[in-house]
Design a protein around this motif. Structure first.
Motif, PDB file in Angstrom:
ATOM      1  N   HIS A   1       0.769  -1.340  -0.114  1.00  0.00           N
ATOM      2  CA  HIS A   1       0.138  -0.270   0.492  1.00  0.00           C
ATOM      3  C   HIS A   1       0.949   1.600  -0.280  1.00  0.00           C
ATOM      4  CE1 HIS A   1      -3.709   1.864   0.779  1.00  0.00           C
ATOM      5  NE2 HIS A   1      -3.347   3.203   1.082  1.00  0.00           N
ATOM      6  N   LEU A   2       1.579   1.873  -1.153  1.00  0.00           N
ATOM      7  CA  LEU A   2       2.855   3.025  -1.694  1.00  0.00           C
ATOM      8  C   LEU A   2       2.099   4.229  -1.199  1.00  0.00           C
ATOM      9  CD1 LEU A   2       4.286   0.883  -4.347  1.00  0.00           C
ATOM     10  CD2 LEU A   2       5.138   1.380  -2.118  1.00  0.00           C
ATOM     11  N   THR A   3       0.675   4.765  -1.654  1.00  0.00           N
ATOM     12  CA  THR A   3       0.286   5.960  -1.391  1.00  0.00           C
ATOM     13  C   THR A   3      -1.704   5.791  -0.386  1.00  0.00           C
ATOM     14  OG1 THR A   3      -1.070   5.725  -3.233  1.00  0.00           O
ATOM     15  CG2 THR A   3       0.688   5.635  -4.223  1.00  0.00           C
ATOM     16  N   ASP A   4      -1.281   6.937   0.536  1.00  0.00           N
ATOM     17  CA  ASP A   4      -2.867   7.383   0.921  1.00  0.00           C
ATOM     18  C   ASP A   4      -1.986   8.903   1.038  1.00  0.00           C
ATOM     19  OD1 ASP A   4      -5.038   7.600   2.410  1.00  0.00           O
ATOM     20  OD2 ASP A   4      -4.658   5.315   2.475  1.00  0.00           O
ATOM     21  N   ASP A   5      -3.490   9.336   1.990  1.00  0.00           N
ATOM     22  CA  ASP A   5      -3.078  10.197   2.808  1.00  0.00           C
ATOM     23  C   ASP A   5      -1.682  10.473   3.618  1.00  0.00           C
ATOM     24  OD1 ASP A   5      -6.230  11.440   1.834  1.00  0.00           O
ATOM     25  OD2 ASP A   5      -6.716   9.538   3.694  1.00  0.00           O
ATOM     26  N   GLN A   6      -1.616   9.842   3.904  1.00  0.00           N
ATOM     27  CA  GLN A   6       0.001  10.246   4.567  1.00  0.00           C
ATOM     28  C   GLN A   6       1.039  10.291   3.962  1.00  0.00           C
ATOM     29  OE1 GLN A   6      -2.618   8.714   6.267  1.00  0.00           O
ATOM     30  NE2 GLN A   6      -2.998  10.718   7.378  1.00  0.00           N
ATOM     31  N   GLY A   7       1.454   9.769   2.975  1.00  0.00           N
ATOM     32  CA  GLY A   7       2.189   9.949   2.340  1.00  0.00           C
ATOM     33  C   GLY A   7       2.648   9.232   0.758  1.00  0.00           C
TER      34      GLY A   7
ATOM     35  N   ALA B   1       6.089  15.314  -1.518  1.00  0.00           N
ATOM     36  CA  ALA B   1       3.851  14.146  -0.927  1.00  0.00           C
ATOM     37  C   ALA B   1       4.321  12.797  -0.212  1.00  0.00           C
ATOM     38  CB  ALA B   1       3.181  13.964  -2.094  1.00  0.00           C
ATOM     39  N   SER B   2       6.243  12.336   0.276  1.00  0.00           N
ATOM     40  CA  SER B   2       6.780  11.685   0.871  1.00  0.00           C
ATOM     41  C   SER B   2       6.985  12.194   2.097  1.00  0.00           C
ATOM     42  CB  SER B   2       7.819  11.312   0.254  1.00  0.00           C
ATOM     43  OG  SER B   2       8.906  11.790   0.240  1.00  0.00           O
ATOM     44  N   LYS B   3       6.465  13.300   2.552  1.00  0.00           N
ATOM     45  CA  LYS B   3       7.616  13.950   3.499  1.00  0.00           C
ATOM     46  C   LYS B   3       6.114  14.565   4.630  1.00  0.00           C
ATOM     47  CE  LYS B   3      11.597  15.013   2.089  1.00  0.00           C
ATOM     48  NZ  LYS B   3      10.910  15.284   0.174  1.00  0.00           N
ATOM     49  N   PHE B   4       6.092  14.559   5.886  1.00  0.00           N
ATOM     50  CA  PHE B   4       4.996  14.926   6.640  1.00  0.00           C
ATOM     51  C   PHE B   4       5.368  16.706   6.755  1.00  0.00           C
ATOM     52  CE2 PHE B   4       4.587  10.391   8.384  1.00  0.00           C
ATOM     53  CZ  PHE B   4       3.560  10.178   7.851  1.00  0.00           C
ATOM     54  N   ASP B   5       4.453  17.336   6.829  1.00  0.00           N
ATOM     55  CA  ASP B   5       4.156  18.385   6.921  1.00  0.00           C
ATOM     56  C   ASP B   5       5.196  19.386   8.691  1.00  0.00           C
ATOM     57  OD1 ASP B   5       3.707  21.506   8.296  1.00  0.00           O
ATOM     58  OD2 ASP B   5       3.670  21.592   6.151  1.00  0.00           O
TER      59      ASP B   5
ATOM     60  N   PRO C   1       1.864  -3.586  -6.542  1.00  0.00           N
ATOM     61  CA  PRO C   1       1.839  -2.758  -5.880  1.00  0.00           C
ATOM     62  C   PRO C   1       0.341  -1.795  -5.772  1.00  0.00           C
ATOM     63  CG  PRO C   1       2.144  -2.384  -8.427  1.00  0.00           C
ATOM     64  CD  PRO C   1       2.217  -4.057  -7.992  1.00  0.00           C
ATOM     65  N   GLU C   2      -0.080  -1.023  -4.890  1.00  0.00           N
ATOM     66  CA  GLU C   2      -1.743  -0.123  -4.592  1.00  0.00           C
ATOM     67  C   GLU C   2      -0.803   1.781  -5.246  1.00  0.00           C
ATOM     68  OE1 GLU C   2      -5.480  -0.077  -2.122  1.00  0.00           O
ATOM     69  OE2 GLU C   2      -3.368  -0.880  -1.345  1.00  0.00           O
ATOM     70  N   ILE C   3      -1.918   1.958  -5.676  1.00  0.00           N
ATOM     71  CA  ILE C   3      -1.950   3.870  -5.937  1.00  0.00           C
ATOM     72  C   ILE C   3      -3.136   3.949  -5.053  1.00  0.00           C
ATOM     73  CG2 ILE C   3      -1.553   5.783  -7.524  1.00  0.00           C
ATOM     74  CD1 ILE C   3       1.046   3.486  -6.235  1.00  0.00           C
ATOM     75  N   GLU C   4      -3.798   4.743  -4.933  1.00  0.00           N
ATOM     76  CA  GLU C   4      -5.193   5.039  -4.104  1.00  0.00           C
ATOM     77  C   GLU C   4      -5.378   6.225  -4.883  1.00  0.00           C
ATOM     78  OE1 GLU C   4      -7.163   4.530  -2.266  1.00  0.00           O
ATOM     79  OE2 GLU C   4      -7.200   3.598  -0.629  1.00  0.00           O
ATOM     80  N   MET C   5      -7.065   5.971  -5.346  1.00  0.00           N
ATOM     81  CA  MET C   5      -7.590   6.517  -5.898  1.00  0.00           C
ATOM     82  C   MET C   5      -8.940   6.022  -6.675  1.00  0.00           C
ATOM     83  SD  MET C   5      -6.544   5.272  -9.865  1.00  0.00           S
ATOM     84  CE  MET C   5      -5.242   5.512 -10.231  1.00  0.00           C
ATOM     85  N   PRO C   6     -10.324   7.117  -6.659  1.00  0.00           N
ATOM     86  CA  PRO C   6      -9.681   8.357  -6.841  1.00  0.00           C
ATOM     87  C   PRO C   6     -10.029   9.693  -4.890  1.00  0.00           C
ATOM     88  CG  PRO C   6     -11.962   8.375  -6.467  1.00  0.00           C
ATOM     89  CD  PRO C   6     -11.074   6.524  -6.581  1.00  0.00           C
ATOM     90  N   GLY C   7     -10.513   8.598  -3.903  1.00  0.00           N
ATOM     91  CA  GLY C   7     -10.246   9.150  -2.941  1.00  0.00           C
ATOM     92  C   GLY C   7      -8.694   8.830  -2.268  1.00  0.00           C
ATOM     93  N   HIS C   8      -8.708   8.819  -0.893  1.00  0.00           N
ATOM     94  CA  HIS C   8      -7.313   9.282   0.011  1.00  0.00           C
ATOM     95  C   HIS C   8      -5.974   9.166  -1.045  1.00  0.00           C
ATOM     96  CE1 HIS C   8      -8.265   6.735   3.327  1.00  0.00           C
ATOM     97  NE2 HIS C   8      -9.378   5.747   3.141  1.00  0.00           N
ATOM     98  N   SER C   9      -6.357  10.625  -1.783  1.00  0.00           N
ATOM     99  CA  SER C   9      -5.406  11.213  -1.957  1.00  0.00           C
ATOM    100  C   SER C   9      -4.507  12.347  -1.641  1.00  0.00           C
ATOM    101  CB  SER C   9      -5.858  10.446  -3.660  1.00  0.00           C
ATOM    102  OG  SER C   9      -5.330   9.487  -4.185  1.00  0.00           O
TER     103      SER C   9
ATOM    104  N   GLU D   1     -11.247  16.021  -0.161  1.00  0.00           N
ATOM    105  CA  GLU D   1     -10.358  15.828  -1.464  1.00  0.00           C
ATOM    106  C   GLU D   1     -10.536  14.637  -1.938  1.00  0.00           C
ATOM    107  OE1 GLU D   1      -9.908  19.358   1.202  1.00  0.00           O
ATOM    108  OE2 GLU D   1      -9.901  16.700   1.483  1.00  0.00           O
ATOM    109  N   ILE D   2      -9.941  14.876  -3.461  1.00  0.00           N
ATOM    110  CA  ILE D   2     -10.299  13.752  -3.996  1.00  0.00           C
ATOM    111  C   ILE D   2     -10.020  14.129  -5.663  1.00  0.00           C
ATOM    112  CG2 ILE D   2     -13.088  14.598  -4.904  1.00  0.00           C
ATOM    113  CD1 ILE D   2     -13.970  11.034  -5.122  1.00  0.00           C
ATOM    114  N   PHE D   3      -9.696  13.545  -6.716  1.00  0.00           N
ATOM    115  CA  PHE D   3      -9.716  13.474  -7.825  1.00  0.00           C
ATOM    116  C   PHE D   3     -10.701  13.711  -8.552  1.00  0.00           C
ATOM    117  CE2 PHE D   3      -5.499  10.413  -7.187  1.00  0.00           C
ATOM    118  CZ  PHE D   3      -4.249  11.220  -7.860  1.00  0.00           C
TER     119      PHE D   3
END
Length: 518
Positions: free
Chosen positions: A194-200, A215-219, A253-261, A292-294
């Protein structure tokens, strides 16, 4: 902590007095006999057909376990005091992963229809070896006796998986290899990343460098430890793919869409309906699900996603690509002029229909590139894409599995009730995991054939350091391994727990963290 890959070096204890062979998952047909085959320094590993690489795996694993130096050679007439590896085209009923093993006083004969079965037989063979004191090198005056037996074995399901969430907490190459080794030892053949989500965002994409630069870093306001963020370079993924392939494991691999992005929108806010840049926060410091969503009405969204998927397809040889599809709020789509125009132009019923259309665009692209789309079960909303595989997780939505298979789609069972390993060990006990039957009782034979298998999911929002992750996954993953491999009628909780206790002793010596009930 020692690396878990030593599971292939440290061999689990076996005692003659035990009625069971100490194997997890347990083979589907076992006949035990009197006597032993003794593994000696002059034992040969003989390979037939094109099994040189598999023979070297046997040689290296057994040398690490015993301290002996074995000779590996191509087939000869003299096969006594040997381990013989052979492909047998008369075994098609064992499929791509099955094998047979016959252990006698003078010979170990291992046969399979496919070389994958030869590798799984190695895991069984390693678990048959004695090592009562669990040392990793040569044991002086130790007889390496393997009990005489006949084994005919093949998996119940083709899909036996574990998902690891890399987005909420990043796990590096070393940790990933550790888990690949563990999965292989227990005949689990899928690692879903699970390589992508709201957290990075956790994988390098050359066309869009801000995905890793930003997008790979936390604020910075959240002061997250640096080891919890980061990403895999393309060279890292290639290294992991090769490592997994050598161990019969498919990386999905998982690339999340349209949400969790929303992590994407920290770098490319123009792809949302609102156009507002996001800040990446730890899971517990913000909403579980973002609105937020694509933007489905923006053609550039699909250019972006297809460009990303083209790079993912090049990196991962698996025939499957997971695209998420879960928990996608429709609020912004309802308020977006572009999305509403798209609904009217395509004569769609509503926003659920828009999601179905969105997924179909991605599925068409993947299919044109020889890939099969997997999505969480929300992809059924608004109409199911005809060739997609559905990963069923919403245990409370009991009608979903039957709907999916009746549409002709394949199904992977991963319900929260039994398979979510971020849930506490007291909530989903190892006994509960072991009791799970992935085929619903209401399914007929035709429907049952659409169930590809079973998977455990570990979401990393709570347990964010390696010992904690280990304790969530071990020992429950051993129970799931038997659920996925062994026929339902061959499962035996008492026998499993006796074997489990010996495996836990090995974990103690290796320094592998695992959950123990107080």
């Amino acid at each position: 902590m020692k690396k878990l890959r030593l599971l292939l070096i440290i061999i689990l204890p076996y005692t003659i007095q035990c009625q069971d062979l100490n194997i997890i998952p347990y083979p589907n047909k076992v006949e035990k006999d009197k006597g032993f085959f003794e593994l000696k320094p002059n034992t040969s590993i003989i390979y037939e057909n094109d099994l040189f690489e598999q023979a070297k795996q046997y040689e290296e694993s057994l040398e690490r376990a015993t301290g002996f130096s074995f000779a590996t050679r191509k087939a000869t007439k003299n096969k006594t005091n040997s381990i013989v590896l052979r492909l047998n085209r008369k075994l098609p009923h064992l499929g791509e992963e099955g094998y047979t093993m016959k252990v006698t006083k003078s010979l170990v004969l291992i046969e399979a229809y496919n070389s994958n079965g030869i590798f799984w037989a190695l895991q069984t063979f390693l678990q048959l070896l004695p090592n009562d004191i669990l040392r990793e090198a040569k044991v002086d005056s130790k007889k390496w006796n393997i009990p005489n037996c006949k084994i005919v074995d093949k998996p119940r399901f083709a899909w036996r998986g574990l998902m690891i969430d890399y987005s909420r907490t990043f796990w590096n190459i070393r940790t990933t290899k550790k888990y690949i080794d563990a999965l292989a030892f227990y005949k689990i053949n899928k690692l879903h990343m699970h390589l992508t989500d709201d957290q990075g965002w956790r994988v390098e994409i050359e066309n869009y460098p801000k995905l890793t630069d930003v997008a790979s870093k936390f604020d910075t306001i959240y002061n997250e430890p640096k080891e919890r963020e980061g990403y895999f370079k393309k060279s890292d993924i290639r290294e992991l793919v090769a490592y997994a392939q050598a161990r019969n494991i498919d990386l999905i691999p998982e690339i999340e869409m349209p949400g969790h992005s929303s992590e994407v929108f920290s770098a490319y806010p123009e792809l949302t309906c609102k156009g507002e840049a996001m800040k990446i926060h730890p899971f517990t410091d913000g909403p579980n699900i973002h609105n937020e969503i694509f933007c489905a009405g923006n053609d550039e969204t699909f250019v972006f996603l297809k460009n990303i998927l083209s790079e993912i397809i090049e990196l991962f040889p698996s025939k499957y690509v997971h695209i998420g599809g879960d928990e996608a709020p429709k609020k912004h789509w309802k308020e977006c002029d572009k999305c509403q125009r798209r609904i009217r132009e395509l004569n769609l019923k509503n926003e659920h229909g828009l999601q179905s259309w969105f997924i179909s665009q991605i599925e068409d692209y993947l299919s044109s590139n020889g890939k099969i789309l997997i999505g969480w079960d929300e992809i059924v909303e608004g109409g199911l894409s005809p060739n997609a595989t559905v990963m069923y997780w919403r245990a409370w939505e009991n009608e979903v599995p039957e709907f999916v298979v009746n549409q002709g789609n394949n199904l992977i069972m991963t319900p929260t009730s039994h398979c979510y390993f971020d849930y506490g060990n007291e909530t989903i006990t190892i006994e509960k995991v072991y009791s799970y039957n992935p085929v619903p009782s209401i399914f007929n034979k035709k429907q049952s054939e659409k169930v590809l298998g079973v998977q455990a999911n570990f979401w990393s929002h709570i347990n964010r350091i390696e010992p904690e992750m280990d304790r969530q996954i071990f020992p429950r993953i051993l129970a799931l391994a038997e659920v996925g491999w062994s026929d339902e009628q061959n499962k035996d909780w008492d026998r499993f727990t006796r074997s489990l206790n010996r495996h836990l002793k090995a974990f103690d010596v290796l320094g592998i963290y695992y959950y123990q009930k107080e």
